[in-house]
Write an enzyme that holds these catalytic residues in place. Sequence first.
Site, PDB file in Angstrom:
ATOM      1  N   SER A  28       0.807  -1.223   0.000  1.00 35.93           N
ATOM      2  CA  SER A  28       0.000   0.000   0.000  1.00 35.93           C
ATOM      3  C   SER A  28       0.839   1.272   0.000  1.00 35.93           C
ATOM      4  CB  SER A  28      -0.932   0.013   1.221  1.00 35.93           C
ATOM      5  OG  SER A  28      -0.189  -0.121   2.425  1.00 35.93           O
ATOM      6  N   ASP A 175      -2.856   7.620  10.324  1.00 36.62           N
ATOM      7  CA  ASP A 175      -2.656   6.247  10.811  1.00 36.62           C
ATOM      8  C   ASP A 175      -1.219   5.991  11.266  1.00 36.62           C
ATOM      9  OD1 ASP A 175      -1.209   5.947   8.442  1.00 36.62           O
ATOM     10  OD2 ASP A 175      -2.693   4.660   7.470  1.00 36.62           O
ATOM     11  N   HIS A 178       1.170   5.112   6.767  1.00 35.02           N
ATOM     12  CA  HIS A 178       1.262   5.453   5.349  1.00 35.02           C
ATOM     13  C   HIS A 178       1.731   6.896   5.145  1.00 35.02           C
ATOM     14  CE1 HIS A 178      -1.586   2.035   5.410  1.00 35.02           C
ATOM     15  NE2 HIS A 178      -0.890   1.692   4.338  1.00 35.02           N
TER      16      HIS A 178
END
Length: 199
Positions: A28, A175, A178
């Site tokens: 990701s 978060d 990321h």
Amino acid sequence: MRTLLFTLLIFFSSISFAQKKLVILGDSITEGYGVSKEAAYPALLERKLHDSGKKDWSVINSGVSGSTTASAVGRMKWLFKTKPDTVLLALGANDGLRGVKVEESQKNLATAIEYAQKEKVRVILAGLYMPPNYGQDYTAQFKKMFSDLSKKYKVTFIPFILDKVAGNPKYNLADGIHPNEEGHKIIADTIFNSLKGTL
């Protein structure tokens, strides 16, 4: 006649560009979770390469959220149909976050590197670290895994692609995992500075 010659010149000039492909096989972070595709580091890296005069390189973003090292070879078999020149292997973060045994991750990465080398695709290995809360032994083994693989297979090695980004709230989304757009810029810089003399 001049128009025809001009058209042919433009045509042949265009096919001379993007003849070389760099595939970034990641998760990701590579995919650009939380940012636009254009703001993710693969797109920024391609722009940097072009700006530096390496206009014959295209960078292919092959990031898939949630990917682990177990997916590497299967994805390579599909991606290599496009005949890339180089693959940047940027997997392992999800293995670590899930507590996968380092030996298993190392075996998966080794198999992927061997497959790429068998297919005559140059490998660049991106190193990753785990947060200290995963325990000193695990984090040390995880970090060492990448350097050991780079030495064994004699591949170009970027020790830590999240250098200056990981753990810094300024460069990450809420978060804490990321990268945000500014974080992706730093990652692109780190990779570019590691590769600019070798591509």
